[in-house]
Motif scaffolding. Structure first.
Motif, PDB file in Angstrom:
ATOM      1  N   CYS A 138       0.832  -1.211   0.000  1.00 26.74           N
ATOM      2  CA  CYS A 138       0.000   0.000   0.000  1.00 26.74           C
ATOM      3  C   CYS A 138       0.862   1.255   0.000  1.00 26.74           C
ATOM      4  N   PHE A 139       0.241   2.310  -0.419  1.00 33.39           N
ATOM      5  CA  PHE A 139       0.822   3.649  -0.345  1.00 33.39           C
ATOM      6  C   PHE A 139      -0.091   4.414   0.604  1.00 33.39           C
ATOM      7  N   ALA A 140       0.328   4.495   1.876  1.00 33.70           N
ATOM      8  CA  ALA A 140      -0.584   5.024   2.898  1.00 33.70           C
ATOM      9  C   ALA A 140      -0.223   6.452   3.278  1.00 33.70           C
ATOM     10  N   MET A 141      -0.749   7.374   2.516  1.00 31.91           N
ATOM     11  CA  MET A 141      -0.460   8.780   2.790  1.00 31.91           C
ATOM     12  C   MET A 141      -1.682   9.472   3.408  1.00 31.91           C
ATOM     13  N   THR A 142      -2.805   9.444   2.697  1.00 31.11           N
ATOM     14  CA  THR A 142      -3.992  10.191   3.131  1.00 31.11           C
ATOM     15  C   THR A 142      -4.483   9.756   4.508  1.00 31.11           C
ATOM     16  N   GLU A 143      -4.915  10.716   5.286  1.00 33.17           N
ATOM     17  CA  GLU A 143      -5.578  10.409   6.564  1.00 33.17           C
ATOM     18  C   GLU A 143      -7.010  10.928   6.502  1.00 33.17           C
ATOM     19  N   GLY A 147      -6.271  15.191   3.478  1.00 31.85           N
ATOM     20  CA  GLY A 147      -6.116  14.556   2.177  1.00 31.85           C
ATOM     21  C   GLY A 147      -5.290  15.428   1.256  1.00 31.85           C
ATOM     22  N   SER A 148      -5.790  16.632   0.991  1.00 34.23           N
ATOM     23  CA  SER A 148      -5.056  17.513   0.077  1.00 34.23           C
ATOM     24  C   SER A 148      -3.823  18.107   0.753  1.00 34.23           C
ATOM     25  N   ASP A 149      -3.958  18.454   2.024  1.00 33.81           N
ATOM     26  CA  ASP A 149      -2.842  19.098   2.723  1.00 33.81           C
ATOM     27  C   ASP A 149      -2.037  18.042   3.481  1.00 33.81           C
ATOM     28  N   ASP A 178      -6.703   6.529   5.464  1.00 33.73           N
ATOM     29  CA  ASP A 178      -8.021   6.244   4.885  1.00 33.73           C
ATOM     30  C   ASP A 178      -7.949   6.141   3.357  1.00 33.73           C
ATOM     31  N   TYR A 179      -8.863   5.402   2.792  1.00 33.86           N
ATOM     32  CA  TYR A 179      -9.018   5.205   1.326  1.00 33.86           C
ATOM     33  C   TYR A 179      -7.839   4.446   0.710  1.00 33.86           C
ATOM     34  N   ILE A 180      -7.047   3.785   1.516  1.00 33.76           N
ATOM     35  CA  ILE A 180      -5.772   3.253   1.029  1.00 33.76           C
ATOM     36  C   ILE A 180      -5.980   1.988   0.177  1.00 33.76           C
ATOM     37  N   GLY A 181      -5.548   2.064  -1.075  1.00 39.82           N
ATOM     38  CA  GLY A 181      -5.679   0.931  -1.997  1.00 39.82           C
ATOM     39  C   GLY A 181      -4.847  -0.250  -1.532  1.00 39.82           C
ATOM     40  N   ASN A 182      -5.391  -1.465  -1.659  1.00 41.40           N
ATOM     41  CA  ASN A 182      -4.713  -2.709  -1.266  1.00 41.40           C
ATOM     42  C   ASN A 182      -4.736  -2.934   0.247  1.00 41.40           C
ATOM     43  N   GLY A 428      -4.484  13.756  -6.150  1.00 49.98           N
ATOM     44  CA  GLY A 428      -4.586  15.215  -6.080  1.00 49.98           C
ATOM     45  C   GLY A 428      -5.947  15.698  -6.528  1.00 49.98           C
ATOM     46  N   ASP A 429      -6.665  16.381  -5.607  1.00 44.75           N
ATOM     47  CA  ASP A 429      -7.949  16.982  -5.962  1.00 44.75           C
ATOM     48  C   ASP A 429      -7.711  18.019  -7.074  1.00 44.75           C
ATOM     49  N   ASN A 430      -8.576  17.994  -8.094  1.00 43.98           N
ATOM     50  CA  ASN A 430      -8.324  18.840  -9.269  1.00 43.98           C
ATOM     51  C   ASN A 430      -8.214  20.325  -8.958  1.00 43.98           C
ATOM     52  N   LEU A 434      -4.998  22.675  -9.685  1.00 43.24           N
ATOM     53  CA  LEU A 434      -4.954  23.891 -10.504  1.00 43.24           C
ATOM     54  C   LEU A 434      -4.279  25.029  -9.738  1.00 43.24           C
ATOM     55  N   GLN A 435      -4.465  25.023  -8.424  1.00 38.02           N
ATOM     56  CA  GLN A 435      -3.790  26.052  -7.626  1.00 38.02           C
ATOM     57  C   GLN A 435      -2.281  25.868  -7.666  1.00 38.02           C
ATOM     58  N   LEU A 436      -1.882  24.610  -7.745  1.00 38.92           N
ATOM     59  CA  LEU A 436      -0.450  24.318  -7.854  1.00 38.92           C
ATOM     60  C   LEU A 436       0.100  24.878  -9.172  1.00 38.92           C
TER      61      LEU A 436
HETATM   62  C1  FAD Z   1     -11.065   5.413  -4.261  1.00 38.55           C
HETATM   63  C2  FAD Z   1      -9.967   6.165  -3.614  1.00 38.55           C
HETATM   64  C3  FAD Z   1      -8.688   5.637  -3.604  1.00 38.55           C
HETATM   65  C4  FAD Z   1      -7.656   6.305  -2.949  1.00 38.55           C
HETATM   66  N1  FAD Z   1      -6.423   5.709  -2.853  1.00 38.55           N
HETATM   67  C5  FAD Z   1      -5.483   6.272  -2.039  1.00 38.55           C
HETATM   68  C6  FAD Z   1      -4.264   5.571  -1.760  1.00 38.55           C
HETATM   69  O1  FAD Z   1      -4.025   4.439  -2.220  1.00 38.55           O
HETATM   70  N2  FAD Z   1      -3.359   6.172  -0.942  1.00 38.55           N
HETATM   71  C7  FAD Z   1      -3.569   7.412  -0.404  1.00 38.55           C
HETATM   72  O2  FAD Z   1      -2.702   7.899   0.321  1.00 38.55           O
HETATM   73  N3  FAD Z   1      -4.723   8.092  -0.660  1.00 38.55           N
HETATM   74  C8  FAD Z   1      -5.680   7.549  -1.447  1.00 38.55           C
HETATM   75  N4  FAD Z   1      -6.859   8.219  -1.680  1.00 38.55           N
HETATM   76  C9  FAD Z   1      -7.081   9.520  -1.064  1.00 38.55           C
HETATM   77  C10 FAD Z   1      -7.102  10.681  -2.041  1.00 38.55           C
HETATM   78  O3  FAD Z   1      -5.825  10.928  -2.520  1.00 38.55           O
HETATM   79  C11 FAD Z   1      -7.732  11.889  -1.311  1.00 38.55           C
HETATM   80  O4  FAD Z   1      -9.105  11.613  -1.166  1.00 38.55           O
HETATM   81  C12 FAD Z   1      -7.521  13.184  -2.072  1.00 38.55           C
HETATM   82  O5  FAD Z   1      -6.180  13.602  -1.978  1.00 38.55           O
HETATM   83  C13 FAD Z   1      -8.425  14.316  -1.570  1.00 38.55           C
HETATM   84  O6  FAD Z   1      -8.322  14.491  -0.213  1.00 38.55           O
HETATM   85  P1  FAD Z   1      -9.635  14.584   0.691  1.00 38.55           P
HETATM   86  O7  FAD Z   1     -10.479  13.406   0.407  1.00 38.55           O
HETATM   87  O8  FAD Z   1      -9.194  14.794   2.080  1.00 38.55           O
HETATM   88  O9  FAD Z   1     -10.401  15.858   0.158  1.00 38.55           O
HETATM   89  P2  FAD Z   1     -10.255  17.393   0.686  1.00 38.55           P
HETATM   90  O10 FAD Z   1      -8.831  17.814   0.548  1.00 38.55           O
HETATM   91  O11 FAD Z   1     -10.869  17.464   2.036  1.00 38.55           O
HETATM   92  O12 FAD Z   1     -11.142  18.137  -0.348  1.00 38.55           O
HETATM   93  C14 FAD Z   1     -12.558  18.384  -0.155  1.00 38.55           C
HETATM   94  C15 FAD Z   1     -12.985  19.584  -1.013  1.00 38.55           C
HETATM   95  O13 FAD Z   1     -12.323  20.754  -0.547  1.00 38.55           O
HETATM   96  C16 FAD Z   1     -11.745  21.452  -1.625  1.00 38.55           C
HETATM   97  N5  FAD Z   1     -10.492  22.108  -1.179  1.00 38.55           N
HETATM   98  C17 FAD Z   1      -9.502  21.584  -0.426  1.00 38.55           C
HETATM   99  N6  FAD Z   1      -8.516  22.479  -0.279  1.00 38.55           N
HETATM  100  C18 FAD Z   1      -8.869  23.595  -0.942  1.00 38.55           C
HETATM  101  C19 FAD Z   1      -8.261  24.857  -1.176  1.00 38.55           C
HETATM  102  N7  FAD Z   1      -7.050  25.156  -0.705  1.00 38.55           N
HETATM  103  N8  FAD Z   1      -8.921  25.748  -1.929  1.00 38.55           N
HETATM  104  C20 FAD Z   1     -10.133  25.454  -2.445  1.00 38.55           C
HETATM  105  N9  FAD Z   1     -10.760  24.284  -2.265  1.00 38.55           N
HETATM  106  C21 FAD Z   1     -10.132  23.360  -1.526  1.00 38.55           C
HETATM  107  C22 FAD Z   1     -11.452  20.396  -2.675  1.00 38.55           C
HETATM  108  O14 FAD Z   1     -11.440  20.974  -3.979  1.00 38.55           O
HETATM  109  C23 FAD Z   1     -12.613  19.442  -2.486  1.00 38.55           C
HETATM  110  O15 FAD Z   1     -13.698  19.854  -3.284  1.00 38.55           O
HETATM  111  C24 FAD Z   1      -7.901   7.573  -2.352  1.00 38.55           C
HETATM  112  C25 FAD Z   1      -9.180   8.120  -2.399  1.00 38.55           C
HETATM  113  C26 FAD Z   1     -10.210   7.435  -2.993  1.00 38.55           C
HETATM  114  C27 FAD Z   1     -11.583   8.012  -2.954  1.00 38.55           C
END
Ligand code: FAD
Length: 685
Positions: A138-143, A147-149, A178-182, A428-430, A434-436
């Protein structure tokens, strides 16, 4: 004003395939041949357990083909082929998206992290089993909480020199992975990202190798494993949760390429700054993001192939005064649904190819070129965002274009929709991506001028904007020649003039960027008041994001122009040139409001753009099938009932036409067509 280029002639789709296949044509060809087996086709109606079991089996089969080793070092049976490894994942996405994601997790994210963040001993110890799939991981990064930060992750890994181990701990519920594949079913080892603490000091996020299950599948001591359960799609991927209760991790399990902890706990790194170190580490993992963007485009191509081929045999309403019913692809609005999306898909293919070449060359270079790496990351972020959004929109349009048939699982589109949906979020959330991109564009100025309010004279800023906007894409000199060849007055130039289109894209990007900088500077100065830094940026966030999209649109157009330039077959080249016109003009049309507001288009010229788009649709109509055939997706991967029934449907329709003619009903039924001049409504169902 529009020009009248020579009429298009028939094109052999194979000539287009050659161009689209690009530098890694051999990898694409091998995948088509090696994986052209019904077992790789998508399966419909499975339970989650069935889907997971099948995809795990297929992952093992895939490993046995040797394809998965492409991106790994030759010493472990690989080819050091970064570009090829991404292409390999993209190819899987034509067939089964769960398998593509599972493979992406195992060999892209998990294996990729061990390779990029680990050192020789980690490679020797783990890569062979990772490659063979003997060691799923697994690649366990997200909590749950972050997620984004990801710089703010809360999992801690604290070094204890007495035991020479790290103490890995999940301090609270929001810090669980959370959401960690495998994780839910197969993973035995995980790359866990956590805050490293040593000698009482936080050193930022680092990656650790942590066993999470034994060979019998039981959770390792101190590890709690949860299952994310049913998802909207990707049924075959076992996403799960991981928590750690003071798990002891040996010192040599720190992936220590960028930061080392000695036995006594002292910390060393070649990168002094913590934030820079973190982003350098993340930057090495860019391959995953590039794979997701490319895979989204593969799924888009499949959807378009289904919709275009269905639209060629599907008929609705009689043609007024004729003994035939109209094929739906002949309706202008149907063409509006499919052809601009097809043109954009071609555009993204060329941009993705350019990105793959950059990735391959930058990551394969003996020395790190920081600027090139930053550009690569920005381009990867931008193209991932636009390709995944395009996939979501296009697959929905294709679903509708197939009417009720598009809603049936056996016709693939519902699965394509469900499986690609999350591509806009993971890797990476789209919006964040884009902000990046925008930050990258703006950072050029900050680097040059120090701080927001130190950006100097307006003219100097404008010059800097020009330089950044014109930051070279592969086709820069060709683009410059085309732009320079545009005669002076816009009104005298055809809207299909490539130089004019390029200039308009460039000009919009420059203007939007200048405007964003002006607004940021104005807010930073704040008319005497001290503004919170958050507000300075937040107040212009929409504008900043527009700089990113305008930038990507321009980069994509330039990549398309370069792709056409590489095309040697004259008929294919002429066809691609028209497809490129359609991409450019529909992009301009979609942002007409901006172009009109900013005096870049007159109302007359804006109307000419729409007129030219409609002309292009008519012209490209006979080539729709060629354009999708060129994607060269093996029939076994499509697994779509309406396509299997294509010949029978064509025969049935021909028989139906014949019966209409025999009954002399053509003229009578003509006014059933809602497009007929008396606008008689279509009969209700
Ligand atoms: C099916 C699935 C598989 C995955 N697999 C893995 C995996 O194997 N390993 C792993 O580590 N992770 C995994 N992930 C996690 C995934 O990478 C995160 O869900 C993703 O990075 C988004 O984070 P978040 O869910 O916390 O969303 P958030 O970051 O909480 O985003 C929620 C909303 O807030 C908005 N937002 C956030 N920040 C800003 C900002 N600065 N300005 C404006 N809007 C903002 C976003 O656009 C979004 O609409 C997986 C997720 C899913 C659903």
């Amino acid at each position: 004003m529009t020009s009248t280029p020579a009429p298009l002639t028939a094109v052999d789709p194979a000539r287009l395939t050659e161009v689209l296949d690009g530098r890694w044509a051999h990898v694409r060809r091998d995948a088509r041949e090696q994986l052209d087996d019904p077992k790789y086709a998508p399966v419909y109606g499975e339970s989650m357990a069935e889907a997971r079991a099948r995809v795990t089996r297929l992952a093992a089969d895939l490993a046995a083909t040797g394809r998965v080793a492409l991106g790994f070092p030759a010493a472990y049976g690989g080819s050091d082929d970064n570009g090829g490894s991404v292409v390999s994942v993209e190819m899987l996405a034509h067939a089964d998206l769960s398998l593509m994601v599972k493979a992406g997790v195992q060999w892209g994210l998990f294996g990729g992290a061990v390779q990029a963040l680990g050192t020789q001993s980690h490679h020797d110890r783990f890569l062979p089993d990772i490659i063979s799939f003997a060691l799923p991981g697994c690649f366990a990064m997200t909590e749950t909480g972050h997620g984004s930060d990801v710089q703010q992750l809360r999992t801690t890994c604290t070094y204890d020199p007495a035991t020479e181990t790290f103490d890995l701990h999940t301090p609270h519920e929001a810090a669980r992975k959370d959401y960690i594949g495998n994780a839910a079913q197969d993973g035995r080892l995980a790359v866990v990202f956590a805050q490293l603490v040593t000698q009482g000091e936080g050193r930022g996020v680092h990656a650790f190798l942590v066993p999470i299950r034994d060979a019998q599948g039981r959770p390792a001591p101190g590890v709690t494993i949860g299952d994310d359960g049913p998802k909207a799609g990707l049924l075959g991927v076992d996403n799960g949760r991981l928590s750690f209760d003071h798990v002891a991790v040996p010192r040599d399990m720190l992936l220590d390429r960028y930061g080392q902890v000695a036995a006594d706990g002292s910390y060393t790194s070649s990168i002094e700054n913590e934030t820079r170190r973190f982003f350098t580490m993340l930057g090495t993992l860019v391959r995953g993001r590039v794979s997701v963007g490319g895979s989204a485009s593969s799924a888009t191509k499949v959807a378009l192939e289904i919709a275009v081929r269905y639209g060629d045999v599907r008929r609705q309403f009689g043609a007024p005064g004729e003994d035939r019913e109209v094929v739906v692809n002949d309706y202008l609005v149907h063409q509006r649904k499919l052809l601009p999306a097809l043109a954009r898909t071609y555009a993204y293919s060329f941009a993705q190819e350019e990105l793959l070449c950059t990735l391959h060359d930058v990551q394969g270079a003996p020395d790190v070129d920081e600027r090139a790496q930053r550009e690569l990351e920005s381009r990867a972020a931008g193209l991932k965002a636009v390709q995944t959004w395009h996939a979501t929109a296009t697959i929905q349009a294709c679903r509708e274009a197939c009417g009720g048939a598009g809603y049936l699982a056996e016709n693939r589109l519902p699965a394509l929709k469900a499986d690609t949906d999350v591509f806009t979020t993971f890797e990476g959330d789209n919006t964040v991506l884009l902000q990046l991109v925008a930050k990258g564009l703006l950072t050029g100025y900050r680097d040059a001028f120090g701080s927001l309010d130190g950006w100097g004279r307006a003219a100097f800023v404008a010059e800097q904007v020009r330089e950044t906007v014109l930051e070279r894409t592969a086709a820069r000199s060709l683009v410059q020649r085309l732009v320079d060849a545009v005669p002076g007055r816009d009104e005298e130039v055809a809207v299909t003039d490539r130089g004019w289109q390029l200039r308009l894209f460039e000009d919009r990007e420059k203007h939007v960027l200048e405007g964003a900088i002006r607004r940021l500077r104005g807010r930073a100065a704040g008319a005497g008041q001290v503004r919170r830094q958050f507000d300075v940026f937040n107040d212009v966030q929409d504008h900043v994001l527009k700089t990113a999209t305008a930038h990507i649109d321009r980069v994509v157009l330039e990549a398309f122009v370069a792709g056409i330039d590489r095309t040697t077959d004259p008929a294919a080249r002429a066809l691609l040139a028209r497809v490129c016109d359609l991409y450019a003009l529909t992009t301009i049309e979609a942002d007409k409001g901006w172009f009109l507001e900013h005096g870049r288009l007159t109302p007359t010229r804006a109307k000419a753009v729409t007129g030219a788009v409609n002309d292009l649709l008519r012209e490209l109509r006979p080539h729709m099938r060629t354009l999708v055939d060129a994607f060269a997706v093996p029939e076994s991967w499509l697994n779509c009932a309406v396509l299997r029934e294509e010949p029978a449907r064509q025969e049935a329709m021909a028989a139906h036409d014949a019966s209409l003619r025999a009954a002399g009903r053509g003229a009578e039924t003509g006014t059933d067509d809602p497009t007929a001049t008396d606008l008689q409504l279509a009969p209700a169902q």
